[in-house]
Design an enzyme around this catalytic site. Sequence first.
Site, PDB file in Angstrom:
ATOM      1  N   LYS A  75       0.857  -1.180   0.000  1.00  0.00           N
ATOM      2  CA  LYS A  75       0.000   0.000   0.000  1.00  0.00           C
ATOM      3  C   LYS A  75       0.896   1.233   0.000  1.00  0.00           C
ATOM      4  CE  LYS A  75      -3.789   1.847   2.902  1.00  0.00           C
ATOM      5  NZ  LYS A  75      -4.612   1.551   4.084  1.00  0.00           N
ATOM      6  N   SER A 150      -9.559   1.390   3.341  1.00  0.00           N
ATOM      7  CA  SER A 150      -8.776   2.226   2.463  1.00  0.00           C
ATOM      8  C   SER A 150      -7.757   1.470   1.618  1.00  0.00           C
ATOM      9  CB  SER A 150      -8.046   3.276   3.301  1.00  0.00           C
ATOM     10  OG  SER A 150      -7.130   2.639   4.176  1.00  0.00           O
ATOM     11  N   SER A 174      -9.535  -1.311   7.356  1.00  0.00           N
ATOM     12  CA  SER A 174      -9.065  -1.063   5.985  1.00  0.00           C
ATOM     13  C   SER A 174      -8.418  -2.230   5.269  1.00  0.00           C
ATOM     14  CB  SER A 174      -8.076   0.098   5.982  1.00  0.00           C
ATOM     15  OG  SER A 174      -8.783   1.298   5.909  1.00  0.00           O
TER      16      SER A 174
END
Length: 477
Positions: A75, A150, A174
């Site tokens: 990420k 996210s 997330s």
Amino acid sequence: MSIIQKLHKDLVNKKNSSVEITRNYLNKIKDKEKDLNAFITISEEQALKDAQKIDDNIKAGKSIDLLAGLPGALKDNISVSGGKTTAGSKILENHVASYDATVTRRLKNSGAVLVGKTNCDEFACGSSTESSAFGITKNPYDLTRVPGGSSGGSAAAVASEEVVWALGTDTGGSVRQPASFCGIVGLKPTYGRISRYGVISYASSLDQIGIMTKTVEDAAIVLTRIAGEDKLDATSAHSSDRIYEHYLSGDLTGKKIGIPKEYVSKNLNESIKNKFFEAVEKYKECGAEIIDISLPHTEYALATYYIIAPSELSSNLARYDGVRYGLSFKQGDFDNIQDFYRKIRGSGFGSEIKRRVILGTYALSSGYYDEYYKKAQKIRGLIRKDFEIAFKKVDYIFTPTTPETAFKIGEKSDPLMAYLSDIYTITANLAGIPAISHPIGTVETDGINLPIGGQLFGKWFDEEGILNAAFTFEKNF
Ligand code: GLN
């Protein structure tokens, strides 16, 4: 056999090379990215170089790690030295990390091939990946829907087989919520299990790195490579390290699984409820004993989280002032220092970040600290206590991961509606316990079948327990 196990076998038997495997995945990325936008950065050249090194080692007869030579992604809030690390924000658009995060270093030591950085909601605030400054990521099951967030880029990349594994971060769900929306496995370990050194902070008392893969065994394999104490992160735990993949016995006999009534209340969509109770029956067939339990303070979790998380965010984000790194302006583009900050932060942050920074600053301000932040911390203690009591009766707790399947892009423009998406996941962060989301099937939504996950909570530092439970489910169904 897990995907990592199979590819590893092909590598050591010289059926396939790491360069071939990596090329194959890079080709899939090229093919799918125009639709998905799961990546912010793709490092093709470096990935192929790293893959070549693994092939050279194999040729030289050296033994290689299970994860060596296999492509994965991080990420974009996890630092890779010399690479862009944006956290999905315009304020860090051109920020180049000057050091590796501990997880990056550990993955590199294993020989894992890092093919790129994935898209995410700005500073990991969101549940849809729509708030990224670098475009929306789409759900591979239906391009008109969000992948969750996210860590939506990581979830879409794993689900569409652009990579074998990916890391995300999980502050309130997330990793698990996008795993549920994209039909993959998402593990959030115990707070402190994985070092966060080199990760861009959102809410420091809740943040934890998580793992996204297609199978439970693969998640265990990646966890083994990145977990463990780290002197560079004061919150990393002095917990003994384990080889998690060795704990997957596939046997649940005698284990007790609690079903908390607060997670299957009237608010849960009927078809998801049915799918969830089908999964409960399957756990029974795996030999587990099912016990009804209660986590009475669950109803306060969302409000508690939305005081604590924005407060810590506002404090962490104070460092983005345009002076040391990230977006900046030249002399002459601003009148004075106030004007400079206003312009940097005003144009660098998106609207959700501004909303949360304002809320958080208010909740921490001297007159309101006791009323909001301190009170939220007290309720957090009660939520934690609920789990302590429950874990005296049961080994694991099983819930739906999300109250719905992936929603349409643009559907949750009201932030409060979006916050509800994490209603079942945030308690694990507030209590600091490990949790895993694994696929339990699909549910028809507007005429298409969309994936949905079930979530297991475990006792503090019992990652091997929830991994084995999820593994047993996966193996049998
Ligand atoms: N959706 C939640 C939030 O916006 C959780 C985010 C996360 O876990 N990083 O805060």
